[in-house]
Each structure stands twice: as structure tokens, then as C-alpha cells.
Design a protein around this motif. Sequence first.
Motif, short mmCIF file in Angstrom:
data_model
loop_
_atom_site.label_atom_id
_atom_site.label_comp_id
_atom_site.label_asym_id
_atom_site.label_seq_id
_atom_site.Cartn_x
_atom_site.Cartn_y
_atom_site.Cartn_z
N GLY A 1 11.10 12.95 -1.61
CA GLY A 1 10.20 12.19 -2.48
C GLY A 1 9.51 11.06 -1.73
N MET A 2 10.28 10.31 -0.94
CA MET A 2 9.72 9.21 -0.17
C MET A 2 8.68 9.72 0.84
SD MET A 2 10.59 6.04 -0.64
CE MET A 2 10.24 5.43 1.00
N THR A 3 8.99 10.84 1.46
CA THR A 3 8.06 11.41 2.43
C THR A 3 6.75 11.81 1.76
OG1 THR A 3 9.91 12.23 3.76
CG2 THR A 3 7.75 13.22 4.15
N ALA A 4 6.84 12.40 0.57
CA ALA A 4 5.63 12.82 -0.14
C ALA A 4 4.77 11.62 -0.53
CB ALA A 4 6.03 13.61 -1.39
N ILE A 5 5.39 10.59 -1.11
CA ILE A 5 4.62 9.41 -1.52
C ILE A 5 4.01 8.71 -0.31
CG2 ILE A 5 4.76 7.16 -2.63
CD1 ILE A 5 4.94 9.56 -4.51
N THR A 6 4.82 8.51 0.72
CA THR A 6 4.34 7.80 1.91
C THR A 6 3.26 8.60 2.62
OG1 THR A 6 6.55 6.84 2.16
CG2 THR A 6 5.06 6.64 4.02
N ALA A 7 3.44 9.90 2.71
CA ALA A 7 2.43 10.74 3.37
C ALA A 7 1.12 10.70 2.60
CB ALA A 7 2.93 12.18 3.48
N GLY A 8 1.21 10.73 1.26
CA GLY A 8 -0.01 10.67 0.45
C GLY A 8 -0.75 9.35 0.63
N ALA A 9 0.00 8.24 0.56
CA ALA A 9 -0.64 6.93 0.73
C ALA A 9 -1.20 6.78 2.15
CB ALA A 9 0.39 5.84 0.46
N SER A 10 -0.48 7.28 3.14
CA SER A 10 -0.94 7.16 4.52
C SER A 10 -2.20 8.00 4.75
CB SER A 10 0.16 7.60 5.48
OG SER A 10 1.32 6.81 5.33
N ALA A 11 -2.22 9.20 4.21
CA ALA A 11 -3.40 10.06 4.37
C ALA A 11 -4.63 9.43 3.71
CB ALA A 11 -3.12 11.44 3.78
N TYR A 12 -4.43 8.87 2.52
CA TYR A 12 -5.54 8.20 1.82
C TYR A 12 -6.04 7.00 2.63
CZ TYR A 12 -8.14 6.05 -2.02
OH TYR A 12 -9.13 5.51 -2.81
N ALA A 13 -5.10 6.17 3.11
CA ALA A 13 -5.48 4.98 3.87
C ALA A 13 -6.14 5.37 5.18
CB ALA A 13 -4.25 4.12 4.13
N TYR A 14 -5.66 6.43 5.82
CA TYR A 14 -6.25 6.87 7.10
C TYR A 14 -7.67 7.37 6.90
CZ TYR A 14 -6.73 9.32 11.55
OH TYR A 14 -7.17 9.74 12.77
N ARG A 15 -7.88 8.11 5.84
CA ARG A 15 -9.21 8.70 5.61
C ARG A 15 -10.23 7.66 5.21
NH1 ARG A 15 -10.79 13.51 1.25
NH2 ARG A 15 -13.04 13.55 1.77
#
Length: 533
Positions: A102-116
Motif C-alpha cells: 500500500g505504501m509503495t502504491a501511494i508513494t509511487a503515485g505521488a512521486s510519478a505525479y510530482a515528477y511529471r
Amino acid sequence: METIIRKYWTSLLGVVFILAAFVTLFKYTIDQGWITDGMRIAFGLLSGAGLCIAGQGLAARLASRTIGVQLLIGTGACILYATFSFAGVYYRLWSPMTVLIGMTAITAGASAYAYRFGSRLLMNIALVGGLISPLLMQPATDQVFTLFLYLLVLNSAFFFLSIAKGWSELRIGSFIGTWIVYAAYFVHFNPSTEGIWSMPLRYALAAFVFYLIGFLLSSWKSNRCFDGWNLYLNLTNGVLFGSWSIYILHGELHYANVLALLGVCYLVSGAIVFRLTKQLHTASAAPMIGGALMLLLASSHLGNGLSAKPLINVFVWGGFAAALAAVGHLRRSAVSSLASVSIWAIVGFYWFLVTWDAPRGDWFGTFIPFLNWGALSWVLLAAIGFHFSARGIAVEGMTKSAAAFLSNLFAVLSHLIVGGLLTVQIDNIYEVYAPDAADQLLQLSLSVSWGIYALLLTLWGTRVKQPLFRIVGAVVLLLVAGKALFMDLEGEAMLYKFVVLLALGGISFLITWVNNRGQNTGKGERDEAEAEV
């Protein structure tokens, strides 16, 4: 980084207040028993996801990622982090694997959004919320493994974005926040520190290694800029780990072992920086000098209370001398070469004094002649001496005669070390395998071994056309003759003495033959040269 903090610190503080209010509500419902655990988790997931969706909707309506959008999505991520902390850390409602996924999914989503979209404020809000959540929860049970899985996911994401986007505050904040969480965990749970490999030490070591590698990668990706914050935080990382380790291991392991580990780590990291940058500057020199000082400090304490302390001292200081010799040869550094020679001479003198009472250094409780730690210490010292004899010292302006004199001096001293190796190992052989043998047998065996060594020196001197070795071989042979005639003839065991004296006579004849052959060969070469002329 300073602009972000100066402009949006009030927003970050507001997120902290909202998160604290959310956590307080969770705790209050727990105390009152109003709703079940499942309902609390569902409320947290829905609230966090709802804020994230609302932020996305607002971004689509405004066709931009404004501060308000980032605040909504960031606050939603914080509430989700608080929910995961509640479910996996505060109560063991979810397994560590569930929390990790769960933590990986949330963090990956936020990181991908912030990176883009370059949402820097969003990730700063997520960082604050992710690190504050477990601190505010203060779990009643020890779910430490889940807690550190949680921190691993956060740190990995923030370090990635920090390196990829150049947002240095993310790695600084995650570093500071993680060590604060570690301190809070230690104080709150008061974990057991019995044994050398306790869980608190494992978590501290994991954090230290992660940040050591992380800051090196960050520096390498930042145009190989290894100074600044990366350097300071890397050194701070070592200080924090060292302090915690010494505290945890108090009474279990001497602090010198921790210093030695840190010294090796920073020597290696400094060497890596030097290798990448191809120059010696603060970023490479500071870790290497600090690591060397820690090793030197540790070496004076390593092995305290152990019978093997002399062996440890020789290997630590001898290894340091070997490293300096390598640096001096590769970099043509006179300072490194002279320091190596000084340390080598001191360690060699020390070893000659203490070797007679030092342990043999058996492997697995079995003594193997010439293949034990005691023998390897002699080999290390001899190898350093022969290195300087063959390569010389990196001192500019040295005349050929001075270089030749030093080469011969190092060769003679190194051969004395080899003689010490033979003497001690033969003595150990009798001590282990023939403890009841008469002392005369040991002395006779030493005489034969030294005689053979004199022959080998003479052969080598003839082979390389170096009269010095033939002279040293002759001196050794004369000393052996004096020992055999005036010391070994006392007592009984006449048959053994006969055999030894016969062997020494044969060795003497061989040395004479080798010397004559060498002289004849040299004369023949000179005659051929004169004939050609």
C-alpha cells in the motif's frame, strides 16, 4: 530550497496541524469505542483518496497545478500515510507486506505525479506528513519492522526525486526525519540491546548504509558535486550511527570496533569520490582523512583484553602501511611513502619484540606451519619491505647512489623478517608436534634452516648479480657456523649433531660452488664484452 521554505512554510505547518487533528480524532474514537478499527481505516482511506481526487479534479478544471491543487493532493497523501501508520504500525491490523504494498502504491503515485508536473510543494507536504504520522501515533505495541519498511519506502522515493529533480530538501528532510523517528522509537519502546547483533543495531546500520550510498549517488548524479550538503550530511550520518552504536553496544563490544567499521566505510567512500573526480579535494580528502584517523584510533584499542592483540596491531598498522605504500607508488607521493616506511619500521620492531609471546594464530584450532595468522603477519611486513626495495621511495631529486643504498637496506631488513618467520614457525612446529623433544633438536633444526636460507640468499645474489645478497648469505652462514660449533655441540644427541654438521658442510660447499660459478659467469661475460670491443 530556501525559496520553498520561505514561501510555503506556513502551508507546511498547516498540513501538520490538519494531520495532528486527524490523528487526534483517530485516537479519540479509539478511547471512546465509537467505531470499529475497520471503520476508522475505511474513513482514513476514503478521506485521503477523496482529497487526492478533488485535487486532480481542481487541476483539470483550472488546467494548471496551482498551490491549492498541490495542497489538496499533498494533504490527501498525508492522511493516507497516517492511515497506513495506524493500520500497520499503531495496531497490527495489517501485515507488514500489506503495508509495504500500500505504501509503495501511494508513494509511487505521488512521486510519478510530482515528477511529471514538477509538483515540488506536493512532495514536501507528503514528506512532512509521512514522517510526522508515526511520531504522532506513538504505537502501544512494538511493530518496528513495519515501521522501518514504511520509512524505507518513503526514503527511496524522496531520494529518487531529490536526485532526479534536484530537490535537495527532500533528501535532507528524509534524513533528519528518519533519525528523529529512530530516536523516538528507541525512547518509546526501550528495546532490548542484549547481544552484539541486536535489532536496534540492525536498524541503525541499515539507515547508515542506505544514506551512505544515497548521498554518494546523489553527489554523482549532481554533476559529480560531492561537497556541500551531501558531504556534511554524509559525515553527520557517520556521527549519528557511531553514537547510537557505541551506546547500544556498551558492555557488549568495545567502541573501537565501531570506529574501525566507520573508518573503513569512509576510506572506501573517499576513494570512490577520488576515483570519480580524478582529483584530491575536500569531498574526497575529508572522508579518507577522517576514516584513516578513526582506524588509527581504533587500532590502539582493538583486541583489548585479548591475547591476540599483538597480531591485531600488526595487521591493522601493517595494512595501513601497505595502503600508504600503494598510494605513494601510484600517486608518486613522498609523504605517503615516507609515512609508510616509518610505520613499517615501527611495526617491524614492535613485532620482533612481542612475537615470542604472541599467539600462533591457529586456524580453526589447528596449527598449520607457515599458514597461520602469525606467519601471515611476517609475510605482510616482508612484502612491504621488498616492495620498497624493488620500487623505491617516491622522493624527487634522489640520486642513484642513495636510491641503491635504500634499496639494499630494505632488502636486508626484509630478509631479516624472513629469518624471523623461519625461526618462529620452526619453534611453533616443535611446540605443537614435538612438545617433548629435547631443546637441542630445536636448535639443530634452526641451524639447518638458517644454513639453507644462507644458500638461497647466495643463489639469489648470483641470479640477480647482486653481491650484497651473497655477502648477507655469507654472514648468515658464519653465524650459523658459530652457533653450531659453540652452542649446539653441548649435551647429548650426538647422532643428530653429526647429521646437522654434515648438512651444514654440504651447504657450505654448495655456497662455494655457487659463488665460483657466479664469478666465472661474470668473468666470461666481461671477456665476451672485451672481445666484441
